[in-house]
Design an enzyme around this catalytic site. Structure first.
Site, PDB file in Angstrom:
ATOM      1  N   ASP A  42      -3.796   6.243  11.175  1.00 14.68           N
ATOM      2  CA  ASP A  42      -4.049   5.986   9.752  1.00 14.68           C
ATOM      3  C   ASP A  42      -5.029   6.992   9.167  1.00 14.68           C
ATOM      4  OD1 ASP A  42      -2.303   3.904   9.317  1.00 14.68           O
ATOM      5  OD2 ASP A  42      -3.752   2.349   9.824  1.00 14.68           O
ATOM      6  N   PRO A  81       0.775  -1.250   0.000  1.00 19.61           N
ATOM      7  CA  PRO A  81       0.000   0.000   0.000  1.00 19.61           C
ATOM      8  C   PRO A  81       0.801   1.292   0.000  1.00 19.61           C
ATOM      9  CG  PRO A  81       0.054  -0.917   2.216  1.00 19.61           C
ATOM     10  CD  PRO A  81       0.778  -1.904   1.333  1.00 19.61           C
ATOM     11  N   TYR A  82       2.130   1.217   0.163  1.00 23.15           N
ATOM     12  CA  TYR A  82       2.944   2.422   0.249  1.00 23.15           C
ATOM     13  C   TYR A  82       3.950   2.497  -0.897  1.00 23.15           C
ATOM     14  CZ  TYR A  82       1.087   2.212   4.995  1.00 23.15           C
ATOM     15  OH  TYR A  82       0.249   2.132   6.076  1.00 23.15           O
ATOM     16  N   GLY A  83       4.509   3.692  -1.094  1.00 20.50           N
ATOM     17  CA  GLY A  83       5.548   3.839  -2.110  1.00 20.50           C
ATOM     18  C   GLY A  83       6.776   3.028  -1.745  1.00 20.50           C
ATOM     19  N   GLY A  84       7.149   3.098  -0.479  1.00 22.41           N
ATOM     20  CA  GLY A  84       8.275   2.329   0.012  1.00 22.41           C
ATOM     21  C   GLY A  84       8.187   2.200   1.522  1.00 22.41           C
ATOM     22  N   MET A  85       8.907   1.256   2.067  1.00 18.25           N
ATOM     23  CA  MET A  85       8.964   1.090   3.513  1.00 18.25           C
ATOM     24  C   MET A  85      10.408   0.830   3.905  1.00 18.25           C
ATOM     25  SD  MET A  85       7.717   1.175   6.455  1.00 18.25           S
ATOM     26  CE  MET A  85       6.023   1.430   5.986  1.00 18.25           C
ATOM     27  N   GLU A  86      10.940   1.737   4.705  1.00 13.65           N
ATOM     28  CA  GLU A  86      12.334   1.646   5.102  1.00 13.65           C
ATOM     29  C   GLU A  86      12.535   0.572   6.169  1.00 13.65           C
ATOM     30  OE1 GLU A  86      10.343   4.542   7.925  1.00 13.65           O
ATOM     31  OE2 GLU A  86      10.261   4.114   5.798  1.00 13.65           O
ATOM     32  N   HIS A 139      14.309   8.742  -1.094  1.00 11.74           N
ATOM     33  CA  HIS A 139      13.524   8.989   0.119  1.00 11.74           C
ATOM     34  C   HIS A 139      13.730   7.857   1.131  1.00 11.74           C
ATOM     35  CE1 HIS A 139       9.897  10.534   2.296  1.00 11.74           C
ATOM     36  NE2 HIS A 139       9.798   9.258   2.647  1.00 11.74           N
ATOM     37  N   GLU A 140      13.624   6.615   0.653  1.00 12.53           N
ATOM     38  CA  GLU A 140      13.757   5.470   1.570  1.00 12.53           C
ATOM     39  C   GLU A 140      15.190   5.353   2.091  1.00 12.53           C
ATOM     40  OE1 GLU A 140      11.050   4.394   2.581  1.00 12.53           O
ATOM     41  OE2 GLU A 140       9.850   5.257   0.978  1.00 12.53           O
ATOM     42  N   TYR A 188       4.685  15.033   5.288  1.00 10.68           N
ATOM     43  CA  TYR A 188       5.765  14.997   4.306  1.00 10.68           C
ATOM     44  C   TYR A 188       6.050  16.405   3.778  1.00 10.68           C
ATOM     45  CZ  TYR A 188       4.936   9.913   3.991  1.00 10.68           C
ATOM     46  OH  TYR A 188       4.795   8.587   4.272  1.00 10.68           O
ATOM     47  N   HIS A 243      15.674   7.547   5.004  1.00 11.68           N
ATOM     48  CA  HIS A 243      15.123   6.975   6.238  1.00 11.68           C
ATOM     49  C   HIS A 243      16.156   6.144   7.006  1.00 11.68           C
ATOM     50  CE1 HIS A 243      10.973   8.094   6.649  1.00 11.68           C
ATOM     51  NE2 HIS A 243      10.641   7.698   5.445  1.00 11.68           N
ATOM     52  N   GLU A 254       9.012  12.100   8.421  1.00 12.96           N
ATOM     53  CA  GLU A 254       8.753  12.264   6.997  1.00 12.96           C
ATOM     54  C   GLU A 254       9.134  13.639   6.446  1.00 12.96           C
ATOM     55  OE1 GLU A 254       8.402   9.889   5.244  1.00 12.96           O
ATOM     56  OE2 GLU A 254       7.555   8.301   6.489  1.00 12.96           O
TER      57      GLU A 254
END
Length: 401
Positions: free
Chosen positions: A153, A30-35, A59-60, A161, A63, A82
């Site tokens: 959420d 569901p996200y662009g990325g997760m660090e 971006h990641e 951001y 993080h 963010e």
């Protein structure tokens, strides 16, 4: 990625997590990325075939310092993760652009890198404006009040951001620019390494660093309450270099003049001449700005329906950012029904992506400008393919829970 890492290490200090891998996850992510330390999870929508989405990897990577090394103490101070990360992301992108432009000469290359950073900030500012229009006011402040039991959420959006980035960008300008601000970056990260903090500790650290350097008055002039707790847009609009955006704005003005003229002759517009030299982010800025302008100066329906033949490259794009922006423009102003192919194709596309950045606005678009029952039926058809978080949020958006 090695170029990204080198620029980031130059801004902060050495990368600590030994290696940096990336894993592209299934469509439902569901996200662009997760660090994560050592590895970033990424959405497959980053594979857009024009390399425009590499900024998400920057971006990641950021993080790795902000989030993984220094962390906000609670969801209420989420912007510390963010906002800082978007700030570093844009510094990385600007730094890489400057390195690639060294043939221009050192000063010119640095200037070009700054123009790229400012252009990204302008695109981000537009998304901030859009977010402020659609969110509950209480969720548009940098520091949220979740003591009433609100679900983080529900508060999640581009606000932490982009408003967070603009807060840092404004502070940077306030203290004298990157030359004055940059020494603060490693100082901040070293101080809170392996720790968590809140916004007040961040502000105390700003004074701790800049007061001995004679910048206390500059910090005193900042409207801290307005920036931190104020709802809506920030109390101060940072100054952006619009050099790379002006080409987009000139084309938007051309379309505005056309809309005012009530002409139906589209021969003055040409895909190759108008947008043939645009970079991917310029397309996004152009489409977003054009959508905003058409709210005030709408085109006749017959002209809206001819836009796909004027700019066919947009319909063929595999870039989710462009596809989302293009369909928003057409569907908002085209008075399309559920039987129109553009609506059918867009609804089908929503079933192939799970990234909430595209999915949630997509269903809101169908609900508001096509037909709510169609939006619900489309969601029901693809519901099982979405991540539980995405599924819950779309249900709330559609009034199903």
């Amino acid at each position: 990625m090695e170029n990204f890492i080198q620029v980031a290490e130059g801004l902060i200090f050495k990368y600590e997590w030994l290696k940096f891998d990336a894993l592209v996850l299934p469509l439902s992510f569901p996200y662009g990325g997760m660090e994560n330390p050592n590895i970033t999870f990424a959405t497959p929508t980053l594979i857009s075939k024009d390399r425009s989405q590499v900024k998400v990897m920057a971006h990641e990577l950021a993080h790795s310092w902000l989030g993984n090394l220094v962390t906000n103490c609670s969801w209420e101070h989420f912007w510390l993760n963010e906002g800082w990360t978007v700030y570093l992301e844009r510094r990385i992108i600007g730094g890489v652009a400057a390195a690639e432009a060294k043939s221009l000469g050192e000063n010119e290359a640095v200037e070009y890198g700054e123009k790229r950073r400012h252009f990204a900030a302008i695109v981000g500012w537009n998304s901030l404006v859009d977010s402020v229009k659609t969110l509950e006011p209480k969720y548009t402040s940098i520091v949220w009040n979740l003591k009433d039991g609100s679900d983080p959420d529900d508060a999640f959006s581009r606000i932490p951001y982009e408003k967070g980035f603009n807060f840092l960008f404004y502070i940077e300008q306030q203290v004298g620019g990157t030359k004055e601000f940059d020494p603060f970056i490693p100082y901040y990260f070293k101080k809170f390494r392996y720790e968590s903090l809140d916004t007040y500790q961040f502000i105390d650290t700003l004074y701790e660093f800049f007061e001995p350097r004679g910048k206390a008055e500059k910090l005193d002039a900042i409207d801290w309450k307005g920036w931190i707790f104020g709802e809506g847009l920030p109390p101060n609009i940072p100054r952006f270099d619009t050099s790379l955006a002006d080409e987009c704005y000139r084309l938007v003005e051309k379309w505005t003049d056309f809309a005012k003229s009530n002409s139906t002759d589209l021969s003055e517009f040409d895909e190759s001449r108008d947008i043939g030299n645009f970079e991917p982010d310029q397309h996004k800025l152009f489409l977003g700005s054009l959508t905003e302008r058409f709210e005030k100066y709408p085109l006749p329906l017959q002209i809206i329906k001819k836009l796909p033949s004027v700019y066919p490259v947009y319909a063929a794009s595999t870039n989710g950012e462009i596809k989302s922006s293009w369909n928003e423009l057409l569907i908002r102003f085209g008075n399309y029904s559920t039987t129109d192919q553009i609506v059918k194709d867009f609804a089908k596309w929503l079933g192939t992506v799970g990234r909430m950045k595209f999915v949630r606005p997509g269903y809101k678009l169908l609900q508001s400008y096509v037909d709510k029952e169609f939006a619900i039926a489309t969601f029901t058809k693809y519901e099982s393919s979405y991540h539980p978080i995405c599924k819950t949020m779309v249900k709330k958006d559609l009034g199903l829970i």
